[in-house]
Design a protein around this motif. Sequence first.
Motif, PDB file in Angstrom:
ATOM      1  N   ALA A  34     -14.849  -2.808 -16.542  1.00 12.08           N
ATOM      2  CA  ALA A  34     -15.045  -1.350 -16.647  1.00 12.08           C
ATOM      3  C   ALA A  34     -15.721  -0.986 -17.966  1.00 12.08           C
ATOM      4  CB  ALA A  34     -13.723  -0.604 -16.465  1.00 12.08           C
ATOM      5  N   THR A  35     -16.908  -1.514 -18.166  1.00 12.14           N
ATOM      6  CA  THR A  35     -17.654  -1.310 -19.409  1.00 12.14           C
ATOM      7  C   THR A  35     -17.695   0.145 -19.833  1.00 12.14           C
ATOM      8  OG1 THR A  35     -19.014  -3.246 -18.955  1.00 12.14           O
ATOM      9  CG2 THR A  35     -19.903  -1.651 -20.506  1.00 12.14           C
TER      10      THR A  35
ATOM     11  N   MET B 217     -27.259   4.613 -27.851  1.00 12.22           N
ATOM     12  CA  MET B 217     -27.533   3.425 -27.040  1.00 12.22           C
ATOM     13  C   MET B 217     -28.908   3.552 -26.411  1.00 12.22           C
ATOM     14  SD  MET B 217     -24.762   1.611 -27.001  1.00 12.22           S
ATOM     15  CE  MET B 217     -23.116   1.890 -27.613  1.00 12.22           C
ATOM     16  N   PRO B 218     -29.530   2.419 -26.081  1.00 11.27           N
ATOM     17  CA  PRO B 218     -30.744   2.528 -25.280  1.00 11.27           C
ATOM     18  C   PRO B 218     -30.366   3.046 -23.890  1.00 11.27           C
ATOM     19  CG  PRO B 218     -30.286   0.233 -25.902  1.00 11.27           C
ATOM     20  CD  PRO B 218     -29.173   1.075 -26.428  1.00 11.27           C
ATOM     21  N   GLY B 219     -31.104   3.962 -23.379  1.00  9.39           N
ATOM     22  CA  GLY B 219     -30.811   4.504 -22.052  1.00  9.39           C
ATOM     23  C   GLY B 219     -29.661   5.495 -22.076  1.00  9.39           C
ATOM     24  N   PRO B 220     -29.080   5.757 -20.913  1.00 13.32           N
ATOM     25  CA  PRO B 220     -27.992   6.733 -20.835  1.00 13.32           C
ATOM     26  C   PRO B 220     -26.759   6.252 -21.599  1.00 13.32           C
ATOM     27  CG  PRO B 220     -28.794   6.141 -18.637  1.00 13.32           C
ATOM     28  CD  PRO B 220     -29.445   5.220 -19.615  1.00 13.32           C
ATOM     29  N   SER B 221     -26.085   7.188 -22.249  1.00 13.47           N
ATOM     30  CA  SER B 221     -24.851   6.851 -22.959  1.00 13.47           C
ATOM     31  C   SER B 221     -23.948   8.071 -22.981  1.00 13.47           C
ATOM     32  CB  SER B 221     -25.155   6.359 -24.373  1.00 13.47           C
ATOM     33  OG  SER B 221     -25.760   7.366 -25.131  1.00 13.47           O
ATOM     34  N   GLU B 222     -22.756   7.874 -23.485  1.00 14.73           N
ATOM     35  CA  GLU B 222     -21.767   8.942 -23.471  1.00 14.73           C
ATOM     36  C   GLU B 222     -20.933   8.883 -24.745  1.00 14.73           C
ATOM     37  OE1 GLU B 222     -18.039   9.292 -20.651  1.00 14.73           O
ATOM     38  OE2 GLU B 222     -19.889   9.766 -19.555  1.00 14.73           O
ATOM     39  N   ILE B 223     -20.594  10.063 -25.264  1.00 15.10           N
ATOM     40  CA  ILE B 223     -19.706  10.183 -26.418  1.00 15.10           C
ATOM     41  C   ILE B 223     -18.547  11.076 -26.004  1.00 15.10           C
ATOM     42  CG2 ILE B 223     -19.463  11.152 -28.728  1.00 15.10           C
ATOM     43  CD1 ILE B 223     -22.289  10.238 -29.336  1.00 15.10           C
TER      44      ILE B 223
ATOM     45  N   LYS C 281     -19.046   5.506 -26.184  1.00 15.64           N
ATOM     46  CA  LYS C 281     -18.664   4.638 -25.070  1.00 15.64           C
ATOM     47  C   LYS C 281     -19.628   3.453 -24.971  1.00 15.64           C
ATOM     48  CE  LYS C 281     -15.430   5.857 -23.104  1.00 15.64           C
ATOM     49  NZ  LYS C 281     -14.826   6.770 -22.213  1.00 15.64           N
ATOM     50  N   ALA C 282     -19.078   2.330 -24.536  1.00 15.33           N
ATOM     51  CA  ALA C 282     -19.865   1.108 -24.400  1.00 15.33           C
ATOM     52  C   ALA C 282     -20.797   1.197 -23.189  1.00 15.33           C
ATOM     53  CB  ALA C 282     -18.933  -0.092 -24.247  1.00 15.33           C
ATOM     54  N   THR C 283     -21.809   0.379 -23.236  1.00 17.23           N
ATOM     55  CA  THR C 283     -22.738   0.221 -22.115  1.00 17.23           C
ATOM     56  C   THR C 283     -22.907  -1.280 -21.861  1.00 17.23           C
ATOM     57  OG1 THR C 283     -24.705   0.077 -23.510  1.00 17.23           O
ATOM     58  CG2 THR C 283     -24.028   2.299 -22.789  1.00 17.23           C
ATOM     59  N   GLU C 284     -23.571  -1.622 -20.784  1.00 20.44           N
ATOM     60  CA  GLU C 284     -23.840  -3.042 -20.541  1.00 20.44           C
ATOM     61  C   GLU C 284     -24.625  -3.641 -21.703  1.00 20.44           C
ATOM     62  OE1 GLU C 284     -25.355  -4.016 -16.668  1.00 20.44           O
ATOM     63  OE2 GLU C 284     -23.903  -2.694 -15.678  1.00 20.44           O
ATOM     64  N   ASP C 285     -25.561  -2.872 -22.277  1.00 25.85           N
ATOM     65  CA  ASP C 285     -26.338  -3.372 -23.419  1.00 25.85           C
ATOM     66  C   ASP C 285     -25.458  -3.593 -24.645  1.00 25.85           C
ATOM     67  OD1 ASP C 285     -28.811  -3.563 -22.162  1.00 25.85           O
ATOM     68  OD2 ASP C 285     -29.352  -1.494 -22.642  1.00 25.85           O
ATOM     69  N   SER C 286     -24.564  -2.638 -24.956  1.00 29.77           N
ATOM     70  CA  SER C 286     -23.727  -2.803 -26.153  1.00 29.77           C
ATOM     71  C   SER C 286     -22.769  -3.977 -25.996  1.00 29.77           C
ATOM     72  CB  SER C 286     -22.958  -1.518 -26.473  1.00 29.77           C
ATOM     73  OG  SER C 286     -21.942  -1.252 -25.533  1.00 29.77           O
ATOM     74  N   GLU C 287     -22.373  -4.276 -24.763  1.00 32.82           N
ATOM     75  CA  GLU C 287     -21.473  -5.403 -24.521  1.00 32.82           C
ATOM     76  C   GLU C 287     -22.188  -6.748 -24.676  1.00 32.82           C
ATOM     77  OE1 GLU C 287     -17.843  -5.797 -23.530  1.00 32.82           O
ATOM     78  OE2 GLU C 287     -18.211  -4.214 -24.985  1.00 32.82           O
TER      79      GLU C 287
END
Length: 122
Positions: A74-75, A104-110, A8-14
Amino acid sequence: MRVMVLVKATEDSEKGFFRDPATIEMMEAMGRFNDELRDAGILLTGDGLKPSSEGKRIAFDGAGRTVIDGPFAATRELVAGFWLWDVKDVDEAVAWVKRCPNPMPGPSEIEIRPLYEAGDLQ
């Protein structure tokens, strides 16, 4: 059984890919994990996706089509990357994801989603 494993995307990946030491270290760790998946015969394909700002959506309404330019809201609902795996069951996929470096840096989800197989459609 085939499963799609969605990072899943994060603000950083975006924000896009940045060549900094932390990102390079994370990508190297992910490369080693991909090698393990390949060696185990599980990895069918996978890749990272560019930010949604470079994407398009096509909305369907009957015969009508509307093109929507990114970035998309809805990142946390967006996908930053994916794998397609061939595993014996979802539990095996879960076990592999638990071994995955944080993508991802920080919290992330798969997210793991089974694919329909030909026998499922009869």
